[in-house]
Design an enzyme around this catalytic site. Structure first.
Site, PDB file in Angstrom:
ATOM      1  N   ILE A   1       0.832  -1.210   0.000  1.00 23.39           N
ATOM      2  CA  ILE A   1       0.000   0.000   0.000  1.00 23.39           C
ATOM      3  C   ILE A   1       0.870   1.265   0.000  1.00 23.39           C
ATOM      4  CG2 ILE A   1      -1.883  -1.236   1.159  1.00 23.39           C
ATOM      5  CD1 ILE A   1      -1.221   0.461   3.644  1.00 23.39           C
ATOM      6  N   PRO A   2       0.281   2.373  -0.421  1.00 18.73           N
ATOM      7  CA  PRO A   2       1.033   3.621  -0.552  1.00 18.73           C
ATOM      8  C   PRO A   2       0.939   4.471   0.718  1.00 18.73           C
ATOM      9  CG  PRO A   2      -1.117   3.895  -1.520  1.00 18.73           C
ATOM     10  CD  PRO A   2      -1.102   2.521  -0.920  1.00 18.73           C
ATOM     11  N   TRP A   3       1.586   5.644   0.658  1.00 21.19           N
ATOM     12  CA  TRP A   3       1.658   6.514   1.832  1.00 21.19           C
ATOM     13  C   TRP A   3       0.551   7.565   1.858  1.00 21.19           C
ATOM     14  CZ3 TRP A   3       1.956  11.001  -0.692  1.00 21.19           C
ATOM     15  CH2 TRP A   3       2.630  11.023  -1.923  1.00 21.19           C
TER      16      TRP A   3
ATOM     17  N   LYS B   1       2.442  -4.938   3.602  1.00 24.02           N
ATOM     18  CA  LYS B   1       3.705  -4.185   3.571  1.00 24.02           C
ATOM     19  C   LYS B   1       3.325  -2.726   3.339  1.00 24.02           C
ATOM     20  CE  LYS B   1       6.603  -2.373   1.376  1.00 24.02           C
ATOM     21  NZ  LYS B   1       6.907  -0.932   1.494  1.00 24.02           N
ATOM     22  N   PRO B   2       3.287  -1.925   4.425  1.00 22.23           N
ATOM     23  CA  PRO B   2       2.944  -0.515   4.227  1.00 22.23           C
ATOM     24  C   PRO B   2       4.102   0.239   3.568  1.00 22.23           C
ATOM     25  CG  PRO B   2       3.406  -0.973   6.556  1.00 22.23           C
ATOM     26  CD  PRO B   2       3.551  -2.273   5.819  1.00 22.23           C
ATOM     27  N   ALA B   3       3.819   1.473   3.125  1.00 21.01           N
ATOM     28  CA  ALA B   3       4.864   2.282   2.480  1.00 21.01           C
ATOM     29  C   ALA B   3       5.861   2.749   3.524  1.00 21.01           C
ATOM     30  CB  ALA B   3       4.232   3.480   1.782  1.00 21.01           C
ATOM     31  N   GLU B   4       7.108   2.878   3.109  1.00 22.60           N
ATOM     32  CA  GLU B   4       8.166   3.260   4.055  1.00 22.60           C
ATOM     33  C   GLU B   4       7.914   4.638   4.661  1.00 22.60           C
ATOM     34  OE1 GLU B   4       8.253   1.998   1.002  1.00 22.60           O
ATOM     35  OE2 GLU B   4      10.176   2.369   0.028  1.00 22.60           O
TER      36      GLU B   4
ATOM     37  N   SER C   1       2.349   3.521  -7.796  1.00 21.39           N
ATOM     38  CA  SER C   1       2.697   4.144  -9.076  1.00 21.39           C
ATOM     39  C   SER C   1       2.652   3.134 -10.228  1.00 21.39           C
ATOM     40  CB  SER C   1       4.098   4.741  -8.979  1.00 21.39           C
ATOM     41  OG  SER C   1       5.032   3.709  -8.740  1.00 21.39           O
TER      42      SER C   1
ATOM     43  N   GLU D   1      -4.097  -0.666  -8.556  1.00 22.50           N
ATOM     44  CA  GLU D   1      -4.724   0.671  -8.572  1.00 22.50           C
ATOM     45  C   GLU D   1      -3.585   1.667  -8.683  1.00 22.50           C
ATOM     46  OE1 GLU D   1      -5.487   3.960  -7.937  1.00 22.50           O
ATOM     47  OE2 GLU D   1      -6.249   3.684  -5.900  1.00 22.50           O
TER      48      GLU D   1
ATOM     49  N   CYS E   1      -4.867   9.388  -5.593  1.00 27.05           N
ATOM     50  CA  CYS E   1      -4.973   8.680  -6.878  1.00 27.05           C
ATOM     51  C   CYS E   1      -6.115   9.244  -7.699  1.00 27.05           C
ATOM     52  CB  CYS E   1      -5.253   7.199  -6.652  1.00 27.05           C
ATOM     53  SG  CYS E   1      -4.221   6.443  -5.427  1.00 27.05           S
TER      54      CYS E   1
ATOM     55  N   GLN F   1       8.887  14.093  -2.902  1.00 28.77           N
ATOM     56  CA  GLN F   1       7.603  14.348  -3.552  1.00 28.77           C
ATOM     57  C   GLN F   1       7.469  15.829  -3.905  1.00 28.77           C
ATOM     58  OE1 GLN F   1       5.925  11.871  -4.556  1.00 28.77           O
ATOM     59  NE2 GLN F   1       4.300  13.068  -5.515  1.00 28.77           N
TER      60      GLN F   1
ATOM     61  N   GLU G   1       0.557  12.127 -14.388  1.00 22.83           N
ATOM     62  CA  GLU G   1       0.083  12.281 -13.012  1.00 22.83           C
ATOM     63  C   GLU G   1       1.129  13.081 -12.231  1.00 22.83           C
ATOM     64  OE1 GLU G   1      -0.246   8.793 -10.430  1.00 22.83           O
ATOM     65  OE2 GLU G   1      -2.193   9.544  -9.794  1.00 22.83           O
TER      66      GLU G   1
HETATM   67  P1  ADP Z   1       5.418   6.410  -4.711  1.00 22.97           P
HETATM   68  O1  ADP Z   1       6.348   6.582  -5.878  1.00 22.97           O
HETATM   69  O2  ADP Z   1       4.296   7.328  -4.755  1.00 22.97           O
HETATM   70  O3  ADP Z   1       6.126   6.346  -3.384  1.00 22.97           O
HETATM   71  P2  ADP Z   1       5.385   3.620  -5.130  1.00 22.97           P
HETATM   72  O4  ADP Z   1       4.626   2.973  -6.206  1.00 22.97           O
HETATM   73  O5  ADP Z   1       6.871   3.741  -5.283  1.00 22.97           O
HETATM   74  O6  ADP Z   1       4.737   5.014  -4.897  1.00 22.97           O
HETATM   75  O7  ADP Z   1       5.124   2.894  -3.734  1.00 22.97           O
HETATM   76  C1  ADP Z   1       3.926   2.281  -3.380  1.00 22.97           C
HETATM   77  C2  ADP Z   1       4.237   1.035  -2.562  1.00 22.97           C
HETATM   78  O8  ADP Z   1       4.976   0.132  -3.373  1.00 22.97           O
HETATM   79  C3  ADP Z   1       5.090   1.284  -1.323  1.00 22.97           C
HETATM   80  O9  ADP Z   1       4.632   0.440  -0.273  1.00 22.97           O
HETATM   81  C4  ADP Z   1       6.464   0.858  -1.776  1.00 22.97           C
HETATM   82  O10 ADP Z   1       7.292   0.438  -0.705  1.00 22.97           O
HETATM   83  C5  ADP Z   1       6.129  -0.310  -2.677  1.00 22.97           C
HETATM   84  N1  ADP Z   1       7.172  -0.662  -3.653  1.00 22.97           N
HETATM   85  C6  ADP Z   1       8.055   0.164  -4.270  1.00 22.97           C
HETATM   86  N2  ADP Z   1       8.875  -0.536  -5.073  1.00 22.97           N
HETATM   87  C7  ADP Z   1       8.499  -1.841  -4.990  1.00 22.97           C
HETATM   88  C8  ADP Z   1       8.951  -3.063  -5.604  1.00 22.97           C
HETATM   89  N3  ADP Z   1       9.960  -3.099  -6.470  1.00 22.97           N
HETATM   90  N4  ADP Z   1       8.299  -4.208  -5.284  1.00 22.97           N
HETATM   91  C9  ADP Z   1       7.267  -4.209  -4.418  1.00 22.97           C
HETATM   92  N5  ADP Z   1       6.804  -3.100  -3.805  1.00 22.97           N
HETATM   93  C10 ADP Z   1       7.404  -1.929  -4.085  1.00 22.97           C
END
Ligand code: ADP
Length: 487
Positions: free
Chosen positions: A157-159, A183-186, A237, A258, A292, A338, A389
């Site tokens: 998922i995203p942030w 796995k949430p976003a970092e 993304s 999505e 989104c 960002q 976008e």
């Molecule tokens: P943004 O660019 O807006 O940060 P991302 O698509 O990069 O959006 O991130 C959305 C989610 O996808 C986050 O949880 C991120 O950690 C995860 N993510 C990024 N790269 C990978 C990858 N290669 N494989 C799996 N998950 C990923």
């Protein structure tokens, strides 16, 4: 480890949640949590690795063959409802935590917490209402279908809206009896970890929900390539969606993607502008445009272009930006990165003009990632500002002369997530709702307040599969056909 968690947190953010236990990441590595409102570091989250993901998938599989696999649908529903109830009780805490973690104004963060509660209520109630069919067949047979869980579902998922995306994807998956690895976003792990704590408190069986924070290319990649994962739900993304789709192909695993959009609102001369204006602007600047389904393109019939531009510009000039806790119209961008991405779009207008900007409060902390919302006019439909976008508080205005031209511009990007139509003409409403290529179309409104009940997803590069509403439950399950011969 030097984690300095906010004393107001009701959980330890530096742990992974695996098999019902709070555990340190196997590699002993951590990532900083930044408060985007002032750039300070407010604690540490685990930098989960392949080993942590492996342990989480193993725990999820064990839950499926254990108590969760035998839990009746109605009981699953009660557990989800209890999670929803607890989220409601803690909505203010969750809002404060989210505001601190991703910079969204408190009222938006609170709305997200309430939406998470609503998803749990909705999917809790839906658990025992998904039914199979009996199929008339040959003499001597009885044929019926069963809706079964995929097994282990992986959620990346995203942030931008962590609580809402947890609600719609994890809520739907649990309702169908799957076991989840999240796995949430970092940039935004805190409310995912809080959600696990709440689920544990209300008695979700061990291993049904596992949360492993970490980097996308490490923990995320490990999850999407893991042979023990049976379905992947991703919001993020386009490039990462493509990586995930390729990874899923290796194990032949279904994915829901999505991937965002370039969503238009079409404003005709007969539209009720008083009603439309707040929707038009809010759909672009809400969550600092990091949405989104943000409406980043305003297509306007040329006859009213100047009037609408003037009225939108007036609203833009009144918009105020500041720290999340100040609860203004916009908070900071989630990260320096960002802010720079959006800044690079604004650095090259390709002949268009800035019509109006909001104001960053003078006392906003220097370390915060603030950006004034920007309205741009005179934008050609093929300008990258009108095609790509941006994921920031930027809206472009594009004039059109006819219904046909409006549809052509609306459909003239790679995306198709959401569209809004503003017109009093009933026939035109119906024609355009069909003609516009988009997962959702709103007539004389936009977004319908989030709409937990409304199926949501894209066409084209906005992705595929549907989350939200009852429709999501079909995606989070597999259909089995049983044909019994009894003579
Ligand atoms: P943004 O660019 O807006 O940060 P991302 O698509 O990069 O959006 O991130 C959305 C989610 O996808 C986050 O949880 C991120 O950690 C995860 N993510 C990024 N790269 C990978 C990858 N290669 N494989 C799996 N998950 C990923």
């Amino acid at each position: 480890m030097n984690a300095r968690p906010d004393p107001g947190l009701f959980f330890d953010p530096s742990k992974c949640f695996i098999g019902g236990l709070w555990v340190a990441p196997l590699g002993g590595d951590y990532l900083p949590i930044e408060n985007p409102s002032d750039g300070t570091q407010i604690g540490l989250i685990p930098r989960g690795s392949k080993g942590d993901i492996d342990a989480a998938v193993t725990a999820a599989r064990a839950a499926l063959t254990g108590v969760w696999g035998k839990t009746p649908a109605a009981e699953r529903g009660r557990i989800l409802a209890r999670i929803g109830q607890k989220v409601l009780e803690r909505a203010d805490d969750l809002a404060r935590i989210e505001a601190m973690d991703v910079g969204k104004p408190l009222k938006q963060a609170k709305a997200d917490a309430l939406a998470l509660a609503r998803y749990m209520e909705f999917y809790g109630g839906a658990c025992d209402k998904i039914m199979g069919e009996t199929i008339p067949y040959l003499d001597g047979y009885t044929v019926y279908t069963l809706r079964e869980p995929h097994g282990v579902t992986g959620h990346i998922i995203p942030w931008n809206y962590p609580m809402q995306v947890i609600g719609r994807s994890v809520g739907g998956a649990l309702a169908m009896g799957n076991a989840v690895v999240l796995k949430p976003a970092e940039e935004a792990c805190l409310t995912a970890i809080a959600f696990a704590q709440i689920a544990k408190e209300v008695g979700l069986p061990d291993g049904v929900l596992n949360v492993v924070p970490g980097l996308g290319e490490e923990a995320g990649a490990a999850l999407t390539t893991h042979p023990g994962v049976n379905h992947i739900s991703f919001t993020g993304s386009v490039p990462v969606g493509q990586i995930i789709q390729r990874a899923a192909a290796e194990n032949v695993v279904p994915v829901t993607l999505e991937l965002g959009g370039k969503s238009p609102q079409l404003v005709f001369a007969d539209a009720d502008l008083d009603r439309a204006l707040p929707f038009l602007v809010n759909a672009g600047i809400q969550n600092a445009g990091q949405t989104c389904s943000a409406s980043s393109r305003i297509l306007v019939e040329r006859k009213i272009h100047d009037e609408l531009l003037a009225r939108m510009a007036e609203r833009y000039r009144a918009l105020r930006v500041g720290p999340a806790v100040a609860d203004l119209d916009l908070g900071p961008m989630v990260s320096k990165r960002q802010k720079e991405i959006v800044g690079s779009f604004l650095g090259d207008l390709g002949g268009a003009e800035i019509a109006a900007r909001g104001t960053v409060e003078a006392n906003a902390p220097n370390g915060g990632h603030y950006l004034a919302p920007t309205l741009i006019s005179g934008v050609a439909p093929n300008n990258r500002l009108a095609q790509d976008e941006i994921f920031g508080p930027v809206q472009v205005m594009i004039p059109f002369d006819s219904e046909e031209e409006a549809v052509a511009i609306a459909n003239g990007t790679d995306f198709g997530l959401v569209a809004g139509i503003w017109t009093a003409d009933g026939g035109r409403q119906m024609r355009l709702a069909k003609a516009i290529r988009s997962g959702q179309v709103f007539i004389n409104n936009y977004g319908a307040g989030g709409g937990v009940e409304l199926p949501f997803g894209g066409t084209g590069k906005s992705g595929y599969g549907r989350e939200k509403g009852m429709e999501a439950l079909y995606g989070f399950s597999v259909l089995k056909t049983v044909a019994a011969w009894h003579g």
